[in-house]
Design a protein around this motif. Structure first.
Motif, PDB file in Angstrom:
ATOM      1  N   SER A 151       0.844  -1.192   0.000  1.00  0.00           N
ATOM      2  CA  SER A 151       0.000   0.000   0.000  1.00  0.00           C
ATOM      3  C   SER A 151       0.879   1.242   0.000  1.00  0.00           C
ATOM      4  CB  SER A 151      -0.908   0.024   1.236  1.00  0.00           C
ATOM      5  OG  SER A 151      -1.611   1.253   1.317  1.00  0.00           O
ATOM      6  N   THR A 152       0.408   2.280  -0.679  1.00  0.00           N
ATOM      7  CA  THR A 152       1.120   3.560  -0.672  1.00  0.00           C
ATOM      8  C   THR A 152       0.758   4.398   0.557  1.00  0.00           C
ATOM      9  OG1 THR A 152      -0.613   4.534  -2.030  1.00  0.00           O
ATOM     10  CG2 THR A 152       1.275   3.602  -3.190  1.00  0.00           C
ATOM     11  N   ASP A 153      -0.259   3.927   1.292  1.00  0.00           N
ATOM     12  CA  ASP A 153      -0.681   4.615   2.517  1.00  0.00           C
ATOM     13  C   ASP A 153       0.120   4.049   3.678  1.00  0.00           C
ATOM     14  OD1 ASP A 153      -1.880   5.825   4.636  1.00  0.00           O
ATOM     15  OD2 ASP A 153      -3.939   5.247   4.099  1.00  0.00           O
ATOM     16  N   ILE A 154       1.088   4.837   4.187  1.00  0.00           N
ATOM     17  CA  ILE A 154       2.004   4.331   5.213  1.00  0.00           C
ATOM     18  C   ILE A 154       1.276   3.960   6.509  1.00  0.00           C
ATOM     19  CG2 ILE A 154       2.581   6.567   6.263  1.00  0.00           C
ATOM     20  CD1 ILE A 154       5.525   5.613   6.257  1.00  0.00           C
ATOM     21  N   SER A 155       0.097   4.530   6.697  1.00  0.00           N
ATOM     22  CA  SER A 155      -0.662   4.212   7.911  1.00  0.00           C
ATOM     23  C   SER A 155      -1.212   2.793   7.879  1.00  0.00           C
ATOM     24  CB  SER A 155      -1.807   5.216   8.091  1.00  0.00           C
ATOM     25  OG  SER A 155      -2.749   5.100   7.026  1.00  0.00           O
ATOM     26  N   GLU A 156      -1.303   2.197   6.697  1.00  0.00           N
ATOM     27  CA  GLU A 156      -1.811   0.832   6.572  1.00  0.00           C
ATOM     28  C   GLU A 156      -0.695  -0.210   6.682  1.00  0.00           C
ATOM     29  OE1 GLU A 156      -3.915   0.441   2.946  1.00  0.00           O
ATOM     30  OE2 GLU A 156      -5.636   1.651   3.582  1.00  0.00           O
ATOM     31  N   VAL A 157       0.573   0.244   6.820  1.00  0.00           N
ATOM     32  CA  VAL A 157       1.710  -0.663   6.810  1.00  0.00           C
ATOM     33  C   VAL A 157       2.327  -0.748   8.199  1.00  0.00           C
ATOM     34  CG1 VAL A 157       3.928  -1.171   5.746  1.00  0.00           C
ATOM     35  CG2 VAL A 157       2.166   0.007   4.423  1.00  0.00           C
ATOM     36  N   SER A 158       2.614  -1.974   8.610  1.00  0.00           N
ATOM     37  CA  SER A 158       3.326  -2.192   9.870  1.00  0.00           C
ATOM     38  C   SER A 158       4.234  -3.399   9.723  1.00  0.00           C
ATOM     39  CB  SER A 158       2.337  -2.402  11.024  1.00  0.00           C
ATOM     40  OG  SER A 158       1.571  -3.576  10.800  1.00  0.00           O
ATOM     41  N   ALA A 159       5.209  -3.519  10.627  1.00  0.00           N
ATOM     42  CA  ALA A 159       6.144  -4.643  10.568  1.00  0.00           C
ATOM     43  C   ALA A 159       6.677  -4.918  11.956  1.00  0.00           C
ATOM     44  CB  ALA A 159       7.280  -4.326   9.606  1.00  0.00           C
ATOM     45  N   SER A 160       7.142  -6.161  12.152  1.00  0.00           N
ATOM     46  CA  SER A 160       7.713  -6.536  13.443  1.00  0.00           C
ATOM     47  C   SER A 160       8.930  -7.425  13.240  1.00  0.00           C
ATOM     48  CB  SER A 160       6.667  -7.266  14.298  1.00  0.00           C
ATOM     49  OG  SER A 160       6.255  -8.461  13.654  1.00  0.00           O
ATOM     50  N   PHE A 161       9.898  -7.283  14.150  1.00  0.00           N
ATOM     51  CA  PHE A 161      11.110  -8.100  14.169  1.00  0.00           C
ATOM     52  C   PHE A 161      11.026  -8.985  15.403  1.00  0.00           C
ATOM     53  CE2 PHE A 161      12.111  -5.030  11.160  1.00  0.00           C
ATOM     54  CZ  PHE A 161      13.347  -5.256  10.544  1.00  0.00           C
ATOM     55  N   SER A 162      10.776 -10.282  15.219  1.00  0.00           N
ATOM     56  CA  SER A 162      10.594 -11.223  16.330  1.00  0.00           C
ATOM     57  C   SER A 162       9.567 -10.694  17.319  1.00  0.00           C
ATOM     58  CB  SER A 162      11.925 -11.491  17.040  1.00  0.00           C
ATOM     59  OG  SER A 162      12.830 -12.115  16.174  1.00  0.00           O
ATOM     60  N   SER A 220      15.155  -8.609  18.211  1.00  0.00           N
ATOM     61  CA  SER A 220      16.108  -9.716  18.324  1.00  0.00           C
ATOM     62  C   SER A 220      16.082 -10.527  17.038  1.00  0.00           C
ATOM     63  CB  SER A 220      15.746 -10.604  19.522  1.00  0.00           C
ATOM     64  OG  SER A 220      14.440 -11.146  19.362  1.00  0.00           O
ATOM     65  N   THR A 221      17.127 -11.336  16.898  1.00  0.00           N
ATOM     66  CA  THR A 221      17.235 -12.158  15.694  1.00  0.00           C
ATOM     67  C   THR A 221      16.006 -13.043  15.545  1.00  0.00           C
ATOM     68  OG1 THR A 221      19.641 -12.167  15.775  1.00  0.00           O
ATOM     69  CG2 THR A 221      18.574 -13.980  14.589  1.00  0.00           C
ATOM     70  N   GLY A 222      15.468 -13.068  14.332  1.00  0.00           N
ATOM     71  CA  GLY A 222      14.301 -13.894  14.093  1.00  0.00           C
ATOM     72  C   GLY A 222      13.538 -13.454  12.872  1.00  0.00           C
ATOM     73  N   GLN A 223      12.269 -13.836  12.851  1.00  0.00           N
ATOM     74  CA  GLN A 223      11.426 -13.613  11.685  1.00  0.00           C
ATOM     75  C   GLN A 223      10.930 -12.162  11.620  1.00  0.00           C
ATOM     76  OE1 GLN A 223      10.101 -14.332   8.339  1.00  0.00           O
ATOM     77  NE2 GLN A 223      10.350 -16.318   9.346  1.00  0.00           N
ATOM     78  N   VAL A 224      10.963 -11.637  10.379  1.00  0.00           N
ATOM     79  CA  VAL A 224      10.392 -10.321  10.112  1.00  0.00           C
ATOM     80  C   VAL A 224       9.033 -10.539   9.454  1.00  0.00           C
ATOM     81  CG1 VAL A 224      10.646  -8.138   8.881  1.00  0.00           C
ATOM     82  CG2 VAL A 224      12.660  -9.275   9.852  1.00  0.00           C
TER      83      VAL A 224
END
Length: 743
Positions: free
Chosen positions: A69-80, A103-107
């Motif tokens: 999405s080009t709408d940054i408010s609809e985008v999120s991510a997590s690292f472990s 921490s090391t792990g799945q994105v």
């Protein structure tokens, strides 16, 4: 006042309508935008690449894919499980910042209500930040920036798509590596101190082949390889430096159109300023069609197309009959064989050789057809076999004409007719009328052959039996015979009248100038004769080591003296003589001044040369080649034509087989003819196409007039050609001059 109120009411009405219309338009645009957004949301959410896969907190990671999405408010991510900052977002790429508490792990990446696993991210000091360039061929030096490249246990290792690359230079945060051969497209990976990190994928550029590899301007060429840009405009293709038009692109191929200025040379593809060079594209002459046979016939009949510059690869020759494709079953540079598909209707035969299109003759869709004639040349009374389809088995029900003149049909089957060429034979097409249908021959039947012009086994008109003769024709068609045994020259007029032109009637030898029979000569067996444009005759008087000149009125004078064993000679357009002298070449100008051409040797004695343009063609001393001498630059090639093997095979000049070529003559149309001394055949050199073919083949020695392949000789020697293209041949064994005519 009332007038102003009226205007006000009208304006108010107009604005209300305008406001309603604009509102409706905005609703429609909003609906369309919503539909477009819904369409985008319906695209599959997928990750195609991410980099780097390791680093410290705060490292920026780029995730590429589809359905974003080009709408940054609809985008999120997590690292472990730890939420990460979204730095930027487009429809195809999201940039994340590795969180401090991660921490090391799945994105994991989330777009709206959907999520997708990106891959593992390792928190460590080793990280691949960027590579430059991101594409290229084997041997390209790639600059890799990052962190943690310093090693304590051994040098850093670089891998491209899993293949080890040579590290050219290294520092703590920059490595330069050379792309290995056949690397393929894949991530750049660094291994150091037991750690491993991968960055952006390197796109490996390679051209593994092109098809076709020959053609000309407008030829569509498929470039096969890898690492091409997904967008047409991202691929710059050139043919030997000239830009080509790219029309189609995939990950493994490009389709391009050869430019108008195309020249033979390599094909190259440049992407992001990175160039990869592929195979050579060879520009070939435009194809030509000489004959198509048959020009009519039923489905399944074999058709043959002869000509020049075809492809040897079947599918690169596309043949259509009245627009319907025909199956090509075999192809060479000079012949294409195919099957008539049937139900074509009547229409033109069209040949497309790698997008070089040439139109052939019209084809008639019917049962009656002529495939070939054997022979396809001859004189009145020649028996000809016509092969084809749809003939009547009853001879009388087939009508055959040669250029409009009826011929006798001797016998007939449904596929073969035997006919006799009529008395009033002239060159032209042959037609067969049978069962209400008419078939036309694929080519003309040529009134061509060989006739005895003067002399013969029992004739005393001339004497060419023992040592042969040199001959030449003046501009009026008079033939002059240099009787080498008798030291005299005879003249034969076009009506066949034979007279003594110069030299002693008794054959006495000497070295005396004068007029006609008052002059004396002392020829050797390799003496030659030529005419200039004013019909002055020049001849080599071998035993007298001189060149003599004879005017049209018969006045004999000495032109040049003290030549070293002068033999055959040629004359150029400016009147300069070129004399073969004792395996060398001597230039004799109009003042009779001699100049020996240094570095020239290897010409055969007794074989007259010829000058065509700025080249002198001659038989080499090995008698297996035709040599060529550049008169302007004094460069000679002893093996210009012939492959050095003993034989009589036609084809391109470098692969043709020759034995004792002699008697060179030219027709002024780019063709040179000569006698093959061993097989007694007359052969033609096409100086434009650089090919050798047989014009008249002889299988049995003897004395017989007839068609080009029916006549018989005993021993061929010198040749001459008149202005009409007729060839005169000395037949020593039969003490005759034979005339070969091609039309």
């Amino acid at each position: 006042m009332m007038y102003n109120n009226k205007i006000f009411r009208e304006l108010n009405f107009f604005y209300k309508r305008f406001f309603c219309l604009m509102s409706l338009l905005l609703l429609l645009l909003s609906a369309c935008k919503k539909e477009e957004q819904e369409e985008v949301e319906r695209l599959p959410l997928a990750v195609t690449d991410y980099y780097p896969n390791s680093g410290q907190q705060g490292t920026l990671i780029t995730v590429e894919g589809t359905g974003f999405s080009t709408d940054i408010s609809e985008v999120s991510a997590s690292f472990s499980g730890t939420e990460a900052e979204i730095v930027s977002a487009t429809a195809t790429a999201v940039v994340l910042r590795a969180p401090a508490a991660g921490s090391t792990g799945q994105v994991v990446l989330k777009i709206g209500g959907a999520s997708v696993n990106v891959g593992n991210y390792t928190y460590q000091d080793l990280s691949v930040g960027s590579i430059s360039p991101t594409n290229g061929a084997a041997g390209t030096h790639v600059r890799i920036e990052g962190a943690g490249f310093s090693s304590t246990s051994g040098p850093a290792e670089v891998f491209i798509n899993g293949k080890a690359a040579l590290v050219v230079s290294a520092s703590g945060n920059v490595l330069v590596a050379e792309v290995p051969v056949d690397a393929g497209t894949g991530p750049v990976t660094i291994k150091v101190n037991g750690k491993e990190a991968s960055g952006q994928s390197f796109k490996f550029q390679v051209i593994s082949g092109i098809k076709p590899a020959t053609g000309g301007k407008g030829t569509r060429v498929k470039i096969i390889g890898g690492g091409f840009d997904e967008v047409v405009a991202g691929n710059y293709v050139d043919f030997n430096g000239k830009q080509a038009l790219v029309t189609e692109v995939t990950e493994t191929s490009l389709t391009v159109v050869a430019p108008d200025e195309v020249a033979t040379g390599p094909v190259a593809v440049t992407i992001n300023n990175q160039k990869v060079v592929g195979p050579v594209f060879t520009v070939v002459p435009f194809p030509t069609i000489e004959s198509v046979t048959p020009l009519s016939g039923p489905a399944g009949t074999e058709m043959t197309i002869t000509g020049q510059n075809f492809s040897t690869i079947n599918d690169e020759n596309v043949v259509t009959i009245n627009g319907k494709p025909a199956e090509v079953t075999a192809s060479t540079l000079y012949k294409i064989t195919l099957k008539i598909p049937g139900s074509t209707g009547n229409g033109k035969v069209v040949l497309n050789v790698n997008d070089q299109v040439v139109n052939g003759p019209d084809f008639k869709d019917q049962t009656l057809g002529i495939a070939r004639m054997s022979p396809d040349n001859g004189l009145a009374g020649t028996q000809v076999t016509i092969t084809g389809t749809g003939f009547s088995a009853t001879a009388a029900l087939n009508t055959v004409t040669f250029n409009g003149v009826a011929a006798q049909v001797v016998s007939a089957t449904t596929t073969s007719l035997v006919v006799v060429a009529p008395a009033a034979l002239t060159t032209g097409e042959v037609r067969v009328l049978s069962g209400g249908q008419t078939a036309v021959s694929p080519g003309t039947f040529n009134r061509a052959g060989i006739m005895t012009y003067v002399g013969g086994p029992n004739s005393s008109d001339i004497n060419v039996r023992d040592r042969g003769a040199s001959i030449a024709v003046d501009s009026h068609g008079n033939l002059y015979i240099m009787e080498l045994t008798m030291n005299r020259i005879k003249k034969v007029t076009p009506d066949g009248n034979v007279t003594l032109f110069a030299g002693s009637p008794t054959g006495a030898s000497g070295n005396q100038n004068g007029t006609g029979t008052a002059a004396l000569f002392n020829f050797s067996f390799i003496s030659g004769i030529v005419f200039d444009q004013q019909d002055n005759m020049y001849l080599t008087d071998g035993a007298n080591s001189s060149v003599r000149k004879i005017t049209p009125s018969g006045v004999v004078s000495t032109y040049a003296v003290n030549l070293n064993q002068p033999g055959k000679l040629a004359i150029d357009e400016s009147g300069i003589l070129w004399v073969q002298t004792s395996y060398s070449l001597t230039r004799v100008d109009k003042a009779g001044i001699r100049t020996v051409v240094r570095g020239f040797n290897g010409a055969a004695e007794g074989a007259a040369p010829i000058i065509i343009g700025s080249y002198l063609y001659f038989a080499d001393s090995e008698s297996l080649y035709i040599g060529r001498f550049d008169l302007v630059n004094s460069i000679y090639d002893l093996r210009w034509a012939g492959n050095g093997n003993f034989g009589n095979a036609d084809g391109p000049i470098k692969s043709a087989m020759l034995v004792s070529p002699k008697g060179f003559v030219g027709d002024g149309k780019g063709n040179m003819y000569f006698s093959d001394g061993f097989s007694q055949n007359t052969r033609k050199v096409d100086l434009i196409q650089n090919t050798i073919s047989t014009v008249s083949a002889q299988t049995t020695r003897g004395f017989k007039d007839g068609g080009l392949n029916e006549a018989q000789f005993m021993q061929r020697d010198a040749m001459a050609m008149d202005k009409d293209g007729n060839i005169y041949i000395v037949d020593m064994g039969n003490n005759a001059i034979r005339k070969l005519f091609l039309k």
